[in-house]
Design a protein around this motif. Structure first.
Motif, mmCIF file in Angstrom:
data_model
loop_
_atom_site.group_PDB
_atom_site.id
_atom_site.type_symbol
_atom_site.label_atom_id
_atom_site.label_comp_id
_atom_site.label_asym_id
_atom_site.label_seq_id
_atom_site.Cartn_x
_atom_site.Cartn_y
_atom_site.Cartn_z
ATOM 1 N N MET A 70 0.840 -1.184 0.000
ATOM 2 C CA MET A 70 0.000 0.000 0.000
ATOM 3 C C MET A 70 0.884 1.246 0.000
ATOM 4 S SD MET A 70 -2.440 1.315 2.995
ATOM 5 C CE MET A 70 -4.052 1.850 2.591
ATOM 6 N N PHE A 71 0.541 2.187 -0.810
ATOM 7 C CA PHE A 71 1.300 3.427 -0.937
ATOM 8 C C PHE A 71 0.572 4.538 -0.189
ATOM 9 C CE2 PHE A 71 2.698 7.290 -3.052
ATOM 10 C CZ PHE A 71 4.075 7.087 -3.081
ATOM 11 N N ASP A 72 1.258 5.170 0.744
ATOM 12 C CA ASP A 72 0.670 6.268 1.512
ATOM 13 C C ASP A 72 1.562 7.492 1.361
ATOM 14 O OD1 ASP A 72 -0.577 7.990 3.251
ATOM 15 O OD2 ASP A 72 -0.293 6.738 5.030
ATOM 16 N N ILE A 73 1.099 8.459 0.607
ATOM 17 C CA ILE A 73 1.900 9.655 0.313
ATOM 18 C C ILE A 73 2.118 10.527 1.546
ATOM 19 C CG2 ILE A 73 0.031 11.185 -0.395
ATOM 20 C CD1 ILE A 73 2.079 11.788 -2.836
ATOM 21 N N LYS A 74 1.332 10.346 2.552
ATOM 22 C CA LYS A 74 1.455 11.163 3.759
ATOM 23 C C LYS A 74 2.813 11.009 4.437
ATOM 24 C CE LYS A 74 -3.469 11.087 4.588
ATOM 25 N NZ LYS A 74 -4.520 10.360 5.255
ATOM 26 N N ILE A 75 3.471 9.875 4.245
ATOM 27 C CA ILE A 75 4.776 9.671 4.891
ATOM 28 C C ILE A 75 5.825 10.653 4.380
ATOM 29 C CG2 ILE A 75 4.331 7.238 5.364
ATOM 30 C CD1 ILE A 75 6.279 6.560 3.080
ATOM 31 N N PHE A 76 5.570 11.277 3.249
ATOM 32 C CA PHE A 76 6.525 12.202 2.653
ATOM 33 C C PHE A 76 6.305 13.652 3.058
ATOM 34 C CE2 PHE A 76 6.154 8.545 -0.123
ATOM 35 C CZ PHE A 76 7.487 8.177 -0.228
ATOM 36 N N GLU A 77 5.208 13.935 3.755
ATOM 37 C CA GLU A 77 4.843 15.314 4.071
ATOM 38 C C GLU A 77 5.864 16.036 4.943
ATOM 39 O OE1 GLU A 77 0.880 15.078 5.635
ATOM 40 O OE2 GLU A 77 0.013 14.704 3.649
ATOM 41 N N GLU A 78 6.531 15.341 5.827
ATOM 42 C CA GLU A 78 7.481 15.970 6.738
ATOM 43 C C GLU A 78 8.918 15.977 6.206
ATOM 44 O OE1 GLU A 78 6.433 17.574 9.486
ATOM 45 O OE2 GLU A 78 4.413 17.012 8.816
ATOM 46 N N MET A 79 9.146 15.389 5.047
ATOM 47 C CA MET A 79 10.495 15.300 4.494
ATOM 48 C C MET A 79 10.855 16.557 3.707
ATOM 49 S SD MET A 79 10.612 11.461 2.940
ATOM 50 C CE MET A 79 10.172 10.044 3.934
ATOM 51 N N ASP A 80 12.135 16.932 3.749
ATOM 52 C CA ASP A 80 12.580 18.003 2.857
ATOM 53 C C ASP A 80 12.700 17.409 1.452
ATOM 54 O OD1 ASP A 80 15.153 16.832 2.424
ATOM 55 O OD2 ASP A 80 16.018 17.943 4.086
ATOM 56 N N LEU A 81 12.888 18.257 0.446
ATOM 57 C CA LEU A 81 12.893 17.784 -0.935
ATOM 58 C C LEU A 81 13.983 16.763 -1.219
ATOM 59 C CD1 LEU A 81 12.021 20.765 -3.294
ATOM 60 C CD2 LEU A 81 10.749 18.659 -2.910
ATOM 61 N N ASN A 82 15.186 16.989 -0.709
ATOM 62 C CA ASN A 82 16.256 16.033 -0.951
ATOM 63 C C ASN A 82 15.892 14.651 -0.416
ATOM 64 O OD1 ASN A 82 18.441 17.366 -2.360
ATOM 65 N ND2 ASN A 82 18.671 18.619 -0.534
ATOM 66 N N GLU A 83 15.384 14.613 0.805
ATOM 67 C CA GLU A 83 15.008 13.344 1.418
ATOM 68 C C GLU A 83 13.853 12.690 0.645
ATOM 69 O OE1 GLU A 83 14.023 11.567 5.874
ATOM 70 O OE2 GLU A 83 13.790 13.718 5.514
ATOM 71 N N LYS A 84 12.890 13.494 0.254
ATOM 72 C CA LYS A 84 11.753 12.983 -0.507
ATOM 73 C C LYS A 84 12.212 12.381 -1.840
ATOM 74 C CE LYS A 84 7.569 15.246 -1.250
ATOM 75 N NZ LYS A 84 6.768 16.307 -1.883
ATOM 76 N N TYR A 85 13.087 13.101 -2.537
ATOM 77 C CA TYR A 85 13.563 12.623 -3.833
ATOM 78 C C TYR A 85 14.486 11.410 -3.697
ATOM 79 C CZ TYR A 85 11.584 16.806 -6.103
ATOM 80 O OH TYR A 85 10.743 17.786 -6.585
ATOM 81 N N GLU A 86 15.297 11.371 -2.650
ATOM 82 C CA GLU A 86 16.127 10.180 -2.402
ATOM 83 C C GLU A 86 15.229 8.959 -2.200
ATOM 84 O OE1 GLU A 86 19.319 9.258 -2.416
ATOM 85 O OE2 GLU A 86 20.063 11.245 -2.930
ATOM 86 N N ASN A 87 14.158 9.134 -1.439
ATOM 87 C CA ASN A 87 13.199 8.048 -1.222
ATOM 88 C C ASN A 87 12.500 7.659 -2.521
ATOM 89 O OD1 ASN A 87 12.640 7.055 1.709
ATOM 90 N ND2 ASN A 87 13.199 9.208 1.880
ATOM 91 N N ALA A 108 3.457 11.489 -8.234
ATOM 92 C CA ALA A 108 3.020 11.699 -6.853
ATOM 93 C C ALA A 108 4.049 12.450 -6.019
ATOM 94 C CB ALA A 108 2.706 10.352 -6.190
ATOM 95 N N LEU A 109 5.336 12.153 -6.242
ATOM 96 C CA LEU A 109 6.354 12.707 -5.350
ATOM 97 C C LEU A 109 6.979 14.018 -5.835
ATOM 98 C CD1 LEU A 109 8.048 9.510 -3.961
ATOM 99 C CD2 LEU A 109 6.237 10.920 -2.998
ATOM 100 N N VAL A 110 7.031 14.237 -7.122
ATOM 101 C CA VAL A 110 7.580 15.518 -7.590
ATOM 102 C C VAL A 110 6.592 16.629 -7.262
ATOM 103 C CG1 VAL A 110 8.281 16.845 -9.618
ATOM 104 C CG2 VAL A 110 9.092 14.501 -9.308
ATOM 105 N N GLY A 111 5.326 16.378 -7.471
ATOM 106 C CA GLY A 111 4.299 17.334 -7.091
ATOM 107 C C GLY A 111 4.246 18.575 -7.973
ATOM 108 N N ARG A 112 3.107 19.221 -7.912
ATOM 109 C CA ARG A 112 2.865 20.447 -8.681
ATOM 110 C C ARG A 112 3.116 20.231 -10.170
ATOM 111 N NH1 ARG A 112 6.880 22.864 -5.473
ATOM 112 N NH2 ARG A 112 7.288 24.399 -7.107
ATOM 113 N N VAL A 113 2.698 19.056 -10.656
ATOM 114 C CA VAL A 113 2.820 18.740 -12.069
ATOM 115 C C VAL A 113 1.441 18.360 -12.614
ATOM 116 C CG1 VAL A 113 5.215 17.996 -11.822
ATOM 117 C CG2 VAL A 113 3.411 16.292 -11.731
ATOM 118 N N ASN A 114 1.257 18.554 -13.901
ATOM 119 C CA ASN A 114 -0.017 18.184 -14.509
ATOM 120 C C ASN A 114 0.129 17.076 -15.553
ATOM 121 O OD1 ASN A 114 1.233 20.427 -16.009
ATOM 122 N ND2 ASN A 114 -0.533 20.264 -17.364
ATOM 123 N N TRP A 115 1.383 16.662 -15.822
ATOM 124 C CA TRP A 115 1.604 15.551 -16.746
ATOM 125 C C TRP A 115 2.956 14.939 -16.445
ATOM 126 C CZ3 TRP A 115 4.215 12.934 -20.529
ATOM 127 C CH2 TRP A 115 3.467 12.071 -21.337
#
Length: 165
Positions: A1-18, A46-53
């Motif tokens: 199961m994928f839960d995007i909420k786990i990424f909410e507290e991460m900075d961008l570097n950490e999010k992108y490394e994950n 899902a993880l880059v965010g603010r994208v439409n395609w």
């Protein structure tokens, strides 16, 4: 199961490394390239965010053909050297376009797009396609996205047998 909420507290570097680590975990045991590119586009979207395609165009018979993606329906074929995607293939380098409306020859698949990043998929000096991401924001993509999206393409190259597609 994928839960995007786990990424909410991460900075961008950490999010992108994950994102890169998760991509490798998603595709390392799967051999079907459609499955792998589908999951890759969903994860990156899902993880880059603010994208439409977010998706892929694959080289077939000398032109880019639409592959798995997330977003609105898109152009189905792009000639090498045309638009941002075709130019990235021709130049064999990642392109970041802050304002697609100022890019000569831009191909507008989604009129809401204002900026774009295109990472060519190159293995053994052969271009097999591109990872293409659009945003409604002007200037959305930075060198940070470039770095990590190129790492995603590296992971794809590690597990996808492009020659036999």
């Amino acid at each position: 199961m994928f839960d995007i909420k786990i990424f909410e507290e991460m900075d961008l570097n950490e999010k992108y490394e994950n994102m890169v680590s998760m991509l490798e975990a998603l595709i390392s045991d799967e051999t079907d390239f459609i499955t792998n590119l589908s999951n890759a586009s969903a994860l990156i979207n899902a993880l880059v965010g603010r994208v439409n395609w977010c998706g892929f165009y694959l080289m077939k018979n000398g032109e880019l053909v639409l592959g798995p993606f997330q977003g609105m329906p898109a152009c189905t074929r792009i000639q090498v050297g045309k638009g941002v995607c075709g130019t990235a293939v021709e130049d064999k380098k990642t392109l970041i376009v802050e304002d697609v409306h100022k890019f000569e020859g831009h191909i507008a698949c989604d009129s809401a797009s204002n900026s774009e990043i295109v990472v060519p998929i190159i293995k053994d000096d052969i271009v097999y396609g591109v990872l293409d991401i659009d945003s409604m924001e002007f200037g959305r993509f930075t060198s940070l996205e470039k770095e990590y999206l190129e790492k995603c393409v590296y992971v794809l190259n590690k597990y996808i047998d492009w020659i036999n597609i």
